[in-house]
Design an enzyme around this catalytic site. Structure first.
Site, mmCIF file in Angstrom:
data_model
loop_
_atom_site.group_PDB
_atom_site.id
_atom_site.type_symbol
_atom_site.label_atom_id
_atom_site.label_comp_id
_atom_site.label_asym_id
_atom_site.label_seq_id
_atom_site.Cartn_x
_atom_site.Cartn_y
_atom_site.Cartn_z
ATOM 1 N N LYS A 148 0.799 -1.216 0.000
ATOM 2 C CA LYS A 148 0.000 0.000 0.000
ATOM 3 C C LYS A 148 0.832 1.267 0.000
ATOM 4 C CE LYS A 148 -0.538 -0.488 5.014
ATOM 5 N NZ LYS A 148 -0.184 -1.933 5.046
ATOM 6 N N HIS A 186 1.433 -3.485 15.436
ATOM 7 C CA HIS A 186 1.978 -2.338 14.714
ATOM 8 C C HIS A 186 2.059 -1.179 15.693
ATOM 9 C CE1 HIS A 186 2.858 0.604 11.670
ATOM 10 N NE2 HIS A 186 2.642 -0.238 10.676
ATOM 11 N N SER A 199 2.691 4.408 12.554
ATOM 12 C CA SER A 199 3.602 5.001 11.577
ATOM 13 C C SER A 199 4.257 6.252 12.152
ATOM 14 C CB SER A 199 2.836 5.359 10.307
ATOM 15 O OG SER A 199 2.396 4.204 9.643
ATOM 16 N N GLU A 211 6.682 -5.551 8.512
ATOM 17 C CA GLU A 211 5.944 -4.992 7.385
ATOM 18 C C GLU A 211 6.423 -3.573 7.073
ATOM 19 O OE1 GLU A 211 1.904 -5.184 8.649
ATOM 20 O OE2 GLU A 211 1.910 -7.372 8.872
ATOM 21 N N PRO A 212 7.690 -3.387 6.719
ATOM 22 C CA PRO A 212 8.176 -2.035 6.413
ATOM 23 C C PRO A 212 7.650 -1.538 5.080
ATOM 24 C CG PRO A 212 9.869 -3.653 5.929
ATOM 25 C CD PRO A 212 8.738 -4.408 6.569
ATOM 26 N N GLY A 213 7.355 -0.251 5.015
ATOM 27 C CA GLY A 213 6.945 0.387 3.771
ATOM 28 C C GLY A 213 7.779 1.621 3.521
ATOM 29 N N ASP A 226 -8.561 25.030 -6.498
ATOM 30 C CA ASP A 226 -8.872 25.042 -5.073
ATOM 31 C C ASP A 226 -7.788 25.793 -4.299
ATOM 32 O OD1 ASP A 226 -9.680 24.561 -2.496
ATOM 33 O OD2 ASP A 226 -9.887 22.398 -2.731
#
Length: 563
Positions: free
Chosen positions: A209, A337, A340, A414-416, A504
């Site tokens: 992800k 976890h 983050s 689970e490193p991202g 915007d």
């Protein structure tokens, strides 16, 4: 401003009731995000699966189709002159999206006012910029294959910065100011070596992800990592790239039933849970699954806290493990976890200690658990508050205390961000500029430079595009754009506000930075753009998503046999 035809004037997405002088309903519901996806191409040595169709440029007729089912005026006899509609549009892409089904392909140059044979008029509604026309003739959609891998090989001592500079020059000569990334796969390789050195017992399962660019996923596969997938789509993606099911963990505790069935059909057995309802779903749709119980842990030291949404409390663990046994399900391990953007390494020690308690509860129930998943939370930036080595030291010490090497427990993570954050640099073009007079000293803030004006620059990328992290990612709320050249210490600097390209006013990149004066056509660079940027980007207002150019050194290319 050119005269407007006497007609109903509306913005895309709004629904006019009736055109004056005509009773025809002109409801407009244009398709959203129907093009400009997967900018970097696909990763396959054969034909691409349907969900990885290469991106189409705005000039492509496929990208401009306006499905009849999405616009009720398709049968409104638009060839009759008495139907007149005005449209407020903000970019070339949205102009083409609307008029091409009726007029055919546009020429590359779009004027400010385009008369149309069916009584249409279009006003290019942008007060501060009109982007120069972009030509994509000769452009190539990269397909990663043995013949054409889509990765540029850096040989003869070239660096990723050399490549970026050459791309800027190339785009300047081609009159192409669209934003782009340079993805330095060498950085990912170096991160992996650092991981193996500091956490030798922990096998990484890359969090898809975070950044699902094809070149990134192929690099991670070449490094023999596993993959943390959170949906059927991510599982499909990884299987299509040749990843075997045993290297995938379905790490989402609240899964759609159809996604669980898809995992079962395709041999993906390892998945997480944290509640009884999830156990019931799994028992009905994937009874042979290998389950990992996610527990809630102390994430107070993290910028993004996850335990309020996911994870079983320790007091409920015994009941859940017992219920899994009653349903005949196999629980093989525990996950957590710490959140983050974790800023406290001791959070890992406490979480690992909590996981040990769960293992002990399982042992009392006769379970033979053999997996510990320590999740993510590892920063990928060199300027992070706590260095990776400090996290590693704490984790290794906790594993030695609670899960010794001879315990038979496999450790994964689970490193991202850790892998991709610093690997991507964004290059964005200054497409417009304004000068605002200031009261002297009003914005000085003690800086040496105090001119009596503020510069406003408008980039062709912003918070609805690559910089969406500024509003969607609490761990990445600030960027520091810098010039694509050496800045001399003697150069005058001005307080500068940098905006994105959309209509915007919320689309602001930075409110105050001090840089030398820029000109339309200049390029700004932003580092550390690999995490939660591409995956959150949109094509709001029809502005193109940034293209991705992956690069790697020839030595690493051959070492990993990426060809």
């Amino acid at each position: 401003m050119v005269p407007i035809l006497p007609s109903y004037l509306y913005r895309i997405g709004q629904t006019p009731t009736t055109t004056p002088g005509n009773s025809t309903d002109l409801t407009v519901n244009p398709p959203v995000n129907q093009s400009l996806n997967n900018r970097s191409g696909i990763l396959s040595s054969t034909s691409a699966p349907p969900h990885q169709t290469p991106a189409l440029s705005v000039e492509s007729t496929e990208a401009q189709k306006f499905p009849k089912s999405n616009c009720s005026y398709a049968d409104a006899h638009l060839d009759e002159v008495n139907i007149k509609v005005g449209l407020l549009l903000a970019s070339k892409a949205t102009i083409q999206l609307i008029i091409n089904p009726f007029m055919g392909p546009l020429t590359d140059r779009i004027g400010y006012h385009i008369p149309m044979c069916a009584g249409f008029c279009i006003i290019f509604f942008a007060t501060t910029f009109i982007p120069a026309p972009v030509t994509t003739k000769g452009s190539v959609v990269h397909v990663l294959s043995p013949e054409n891998c889509g990765i540029d090989i850096l040989d003869d001592g070239r660096t990723s910065r050399d490549f970026l500079d050459s791309k800027i020059k190339e785009r300047g000569s081609a009159d192409n100011e669209e934003p782009f990334y340079v993805a330095n796969l060498e950085s990912i390789f170096e991160r992996h070596l650092r991981w193996r050195t500091n956490l030798p017992r922990v096998k990484p399962f890359y969090a898809v992800k975070c950044n699902s660019d094809a070149s990134v996923l192929r690099m991670m596969s070449a490094l023999d990592t596993g993959f943390d997938c959170a949906s059927k789509g991510e599982i499909q993606l990884m299987l299509s790239l040749g990843v075997t099911p045993d290297k995938i963990i379905y790490a989402h505790t609240t899964k759609p039933l159809s996604h669980i069935k898809y995992a079962r059909t395709n041999g993906v057995d390892m998945m997480t849970f944290d509640n009884e309802e999830e156990l019931l779903k799994i028992s009905l749709s994937h009874a042979k699954a290998k389950l990992v119980l996610r527990i809630a842990v102390d994430d107070s030291a993290s910028k993004i806290k996850l335990s309020s949404k996911f994870g079983a409390r320790l007091e409920s663990v015994g009941k859940l493990l017992g219920r899994a046994g009653e349903l005949g399900l196999e629980v093989i391990g525990v996950s957590f976890h710490v959140g983050s953007g974790c800023t406290g390494s001791l959070a890992f020690k406490q979480a690992i200690a909590d996981a040990r308690r769960v293992f002990d509860m399982g042992n009392l129930l006769g379970l033979q658990m053999s997996l510990l998943d320590i999740g993510g939370g590892f920063s990928g930036r060199e300027d992070c508050q706590v260095p990776f080595e400090e996290f590693s030291e704490v984790i290794n010490g906790a594993l030695e205390e609670f899960f010794q090497p001879d315990s038979g427990v496999q450790i994964i993570a689970e490193p991202g961000r850790y892998y991709v954050d610093s690997a991507f640099t964004l290059a964005a073009n200054v497409i417009a500029k304004r000068v605002i007079a200031d009261d002297i000293d009003e914005h000085n803030d003690g800086k040496d430079n105090c001119p009596d004006r503020t510069m406003m620059y408008y980039l062709n990328d912003g918070v609805y595009g690559s910089l969406s992290c500024l509003i969607n990612d609490a761990a990445h709320t600030k960027v520091e754009p810098y010039l694509n050249r050496v800045v001399e210490s003697s150069e005058q600097r001005y307080r500068s506000v940098i905006w994105g390209p959309t209509c915007d006013s919320f689309d602001k990149v930075t409110d105050s930075c001090w840089i030398p004066e820029l000109h339309v056509g200049d390029w700004l660079l932003i580092d550390n753009m690999g995490a939660y940027s591409i995956c959150l980007s949109t094509d709001f207002n029809g502005f193109e998503r940034a293209h991705i150019y992956p690069v790697v050194t020839a030595e690493t290319w051959h070492t990993l046999n990426l060809s």
